[in-house]
Design a protein around this motif. Structure first.
Motif, short mmCIF file in Angstrom:
data_model
loop_
_atom_site.label_atom_id
_atom_site.label_comp_id
_atom_site.label_asym_id
_atom_site.label_seq_id
_atom_site.Cartn_x
_atom_site.Cartn_y
_atom_site.Cartn_z
N ILE A 1 0.85 -1.05 -0.14
CA ILE A 1 -0.45 -0.08 -0.26
C ILE A 1 1.18 1.12 0.04
O ILE A 1 1.89 1.52 1.04
CB ILE A 1 -0.55 -0.01 1.26
CG1 ILE A 1 -1.70 -1.25 1.38
CG2 ILE A 1 -1.79 1.57 1.13
CD1 ILE A 1 -2.77 -1.16 2.97
N ARG A 2 0.86 2.22 -0.81
CA ARG A 2 1.52 3.36 -1.36
C ARG A 2 0.41 4.75 -1.63
O ARG A 2 -0.14 4.08 -2.43
CB ARG A 2 2.41 3.49 -2.43
CG ARG A 2 3.64 1.73 -2.55
CD ARG A 2 4.86 2.07 -1.51
NE ARG A 2 5.70 1.29 -1.26
CZ ARG A 2 5.23 -0.01 -0.57
NH1 ARG A 2 5.08 -0.02 0.71
NH2 ARG A 2 6.80 -0.44 -0.37
N THR A 3 0.98 5.51 -0.98
CA THR A 3 0.34 6.73 -1.17
C THR A 3 0.83 6.86 -2.35
O THR A 3 2.01 6.54 -3.53
CB THR A 3 0.92 7.41 -0.84
OG1 THR A 3 2.76 8.54 -0.75
CG2 THR A 3 0.51 7.68 0.83
N PHE A 4 0.05 8.01 -3.36
CA PHE A 4 0.71 7.89 -4.77
C PHE A 4 1.62 8.99 -5.64
O PHE A 4 2.68 8.70 -6.05
CB PHE A 4 -0.75 9.51 -5.59
CG PHE A 4 -0.55 9.71 -6.82
CD1 PHE A 4 0.33 9.14 -7.50
CD2 PHE A 4 -1.92 9.89 -7.39
CE1 PHE A 4 0.18 8.83 -9.59
CE2 PHE A 4 -1.82 10.49 -8.94
CZ PHE A 4 -0.66 9.66 -9.45
N ARG A 5 2.87 9.55 -3.96
CA ARG A 5 3.71 9.94 -4.16
C ARG A 5 4.62 9.19 -3.92
O ARG A 5 5.64 8.63 -5.11
CB ARG A 5 4.17 11.06 -3.02
CG ARG A 5 4.88 12.16 -2.97
CD ARG A 5 5.33 12.46 -1.77
NE ARG A 5 7.08 13.43 -2.27
CZ ARG A 5 6.81 14.87 -2.55
NH1 ARG A 5 5.93 15.28 -3.12
NH2 ARG A 5 8.11 15.20 -2.92
N GLN A 6 4.51 8.23 -2.99
CA GLN A 6 5.88 7.15 -2.87
C GLN A 6 5.91 6.28 -3.94
O GLN A 6 6.51 5.70 -4.53
CB GLN A 6 5.15 6.25 -1.95
CG GLN A 6 4.92 6.73 -0.50
CD GLN A 6 4.56 6.03 0.93
OE1 GLN A 6 3.82 5.49 0.60
NE2 GLN A 6 5.07 6.19 2.11
N LEU A 7 4.36 5.67 -5.03
CA LEU A 7 4.65 5.09 -5.96
C LEU A 7 5.70 6.00 -7.46
O LEU A 7 5.84 4.93 -8.06
CB LEU A 7 3.04 5.18 -6.44
CG LEU A 7 2.43 4.51 -6.16
CD1 LEU A 7 0.89 4.15 -6.25
CD2 LEU A 7 3.06 2.83 -6.22
N MET A 8 5.34 7.27 -7.59
CA MET A 8 5.97 7.82 -7.88
C MET A 8 7.59 8.02 -7.83
O MET A 8 8.28 7.99 -8.87
CB MET A 8 5.61 9.42 -8.46
CG MET A 8 3.97 9.90 -8.91
SD MET A 8 4.07 9.49 -11.04
CE MET A 8 3.30 7.41 -10.43
N GLU A 9 7.52 8.16 -6.37
CA GLU A 9 9.05 8.06 -6.34
C GLU A 9 10.40 6.84 -6.38
O GLU A 9 11.23 6.50 -6.53
CB GLU A 9 9.06 8.09 -4.55
CG GLU A 9 9.03 9.87 -3.81
CD GLU A 9 8.86 9.38 -2.73
OE1 GLU A 9 9.07 10.83 -2.10
OE2 GLU A 9 8.62 8.78 -2.06
N GLN A 10 8.94 5.37 -6.08
CA GLN A 10 9.50 4.01 -6.40
C GLN A 10 9.25 4.10 -8.35
O GLN A 10 10.69 3.38 -8.59
CB GLN A 10 8.24 3.28 -6.23
CG GLN A 10 8.58 1.36 -6.75
CD GLN A 10 8.32 0.46 -5.95
OE1 GLN A 10 6.71 1.46 -5.03
NE2 GLN A 10 8.56 -0.91 -5.89
N MET A 11 8.60 4.20 -9.08
CA MET A 11 8.85 4.39 -10.35
C MET A 11 10.36 4.95 -10.81
O MET A 11 10.99 4.36 -11.01
CB MET A 11 7.32 5.51 -11.21
CG MET A 11 7.56 4.98 -12.68
SD MET A 11 8.15 7.11 -13.18
CE MET A 11 7.52 8.30 -12.57
N LEU A 12 10.33 6.78 -10.23
CA LEU A 12 12.05 7.09 -10.76
C LEU A 12 12.93 6.73 -10.07
O LEU A 12 13.68 6.76 -11.14
CB LEU A 12 11.85 8.45 -9.73
CG LEU A 12 10.26 9.61 -10.65
CD1 LEU A 12 10.30 10.59 -9.03
CD2 LEU A 12 10.52 10.48 -11.71
N THR A 13 12.66 6.04 -9.04
CA THR A 13 14.08 5.19 -8.76
C THR A 13 14.53 3.92 -9.93
O THR A 13 15.55 3.41 -10.07
CB THR A 13 13.89 3.79 -7.57
OG1 THR A 13 13.76 5.27 -6.08
CG2 THR A 13 14.84 3.57 -6.63
N VAL A 14 13.20 3.38 -10.54
CA VAL A 14 13.56 2.12 -11.08
C VAL A 14 13.77 2.65 -12.55
O VAL A 14 14.75 2.12 -13.13
CB VAL A 14 12.36 1.85 -11.65
CG1 VAL A 14 12.75 0.46 -13.28
CG2 VAL A 14 11.87 0.72 -10.65
N ILE A 15 13.92 3.98 -13.07
CA ILE A 15 13.57 4.82 -14.29
C ILE A 15 15.33 5.71 -13.80
O ILE A 15 16.29 5.98 -15.19
CB ILE A 15 12.80 4.84 -15.36
CG1 ILE A 15 12.28 6.40 -13.72
CG2 ILE A 15 11.68 4.58 -14.91
CD1 ILE A 15 11.36 7.19 -14.90
#
Length: 330
Positions: A216-230
């Motif tokens: 379970i993640r906030t929208f912001r946390q999901l974007m942070e995770q996506m940025l880490t991956v890319i």
């Protein structure tokens, strides 16, 4: 005789995974879509003639009946995120879902699976959430033994969530989000397809199931995770709801004034309303755990399909390994 399943929207993001799983189980698969010629790729999911794209418009009784006739099971994956032309929330997600259920019952279909969404609520201010709930009610009225699946945001190689925001990082250093603190429970697309498959096979009891992943993640946390991956650094800016509402109103107006020639695929007022509410499974609701399915985490999948958005693409890991070796030699 080989059994037959009709999948409405079977060439879409979720539908194609269900079609592939059904074909592997040896079923004949009808992929009912509005543009069959654009769905020919589904034919490769089985042997020659096993998976067939056919024309069907969920707004029309005759085409729906033709697609369902002779089927042992029906799966309805049709849904829209924004209105365009004749495809309105009510006609597609409410009336369309009810039409499929009614005709499935008339055609003596044994199993019906309806794809809905977490947040479906007949009292919601959002047309999307409200018509999802009305569609569920119409399905259960016509087909009481139906199985209704309510997934949270679905992720996977063809998703319109992580891919969409990853593309945005290519053209700017600011990543705007609406509802940065809104919580989501992303679920892997093939986990959803597995539930649909088991439903068709008779391994799932009738009822409503809410499907969410392990995180379970906030929208912001999901974007942070996506940025880490890319491997990109971007400034995540939370857009207040009142500003987002104005933006959605203006963009909706542009679509209306142009007669739909300019489609608002960026942000609608209805999407802003939805983003005000958490998108996680409810306490006590039946879900993947009750079905004995171990949910797939985002960490196991995102890296496999978001790598094209890295500055070095497929060479990112090679460059990182080389850098580590150089640092060790120093």
């Amino acid at each position: 005789m080989t059994k037959l399943v009709t999948i409405f929207g079977g060439s879409g993001f979720v539908g194609r995974y269900i079609a592939r799983r059904m074909a592997r189980e040896g079923w004949r698969v009808r992929v009912a879509v509005r543009r069959p010629t654009e769905a020919n790729f589904v034919r490769t999911y089985g042997v020659v003639g096993q998976v067939e794209p056919i024309f069907a418009n969920i707004r029309d009784d005759d085409s729906v009946r033709a697609a369902i006739h002779g089927a042992d099971a029906v799966v309805n994956c049709v849904g829209i995120l924004s209105e365009r032309g004749k495809n309105k929330f009510d006609t597609v997600q409410h009336e369309g879902a009810g039409r499929v259920a009614r005709i499935a019952a008339e055609e003596s279909v044994k199993t019906l699976v309806q794809m809905s969404a977490i947040g479906a609520n007949s009292e919601s201010s959002s047309k999307y959430a409200r018509t999802k709930a009305l569609g569920e009610a119409a399905v259960l009225e016509a087909f009481p033994s139906a199985i209704i699946l309510r997934p949270s945001i679905i992720f996977g190689p063809e998703d319109e969530f992580f891919n969409r925001f990853a593309k945005m990082t290519r053209t700017g250093y600011i990543l705007p989000v609406v509802g940065g603190s809104t919580r989501f429970q992303p679920v892997y697309v093939d986990d959803v397809a597995q539930v649909a498959l088991r439903s068709v096979l008779g391994e799932v009891e009738p009822g409503i199931y809410e499907l969410g992943g392990p995180d379970i993640r906030t929208f912001r946390q999901l974007m942070e995770q996506m940025l880490t991956v890319i491997r990109r650094r971007r400034l995540i800016v939370n857009v207040p709801f009142w500003i987002a509402g104005i933006m959605g109103t203006v963009l909706d107006a542009v679509q209306t004034l142009t007669g739909g020639l300019i489609h608002n695929s960026l942000l609608t007022r209805d999407q802003v309303r939805n983003l005000r509410h958490d998108n996680v499974i409810c306490s006590g609701c039946k879900g993947l755990d009750e079905l004995g399915i171990d949910p797939t985490g985002m960490d196991a999948v995102l890296d496999d399909y978001l790598w094209p958005y890295r500055p070095s693409g497929q060479y990112a890991k090679i460059k990182e390994s080389a850098q580590h070796l150089a640092e060790e030699d120093i």
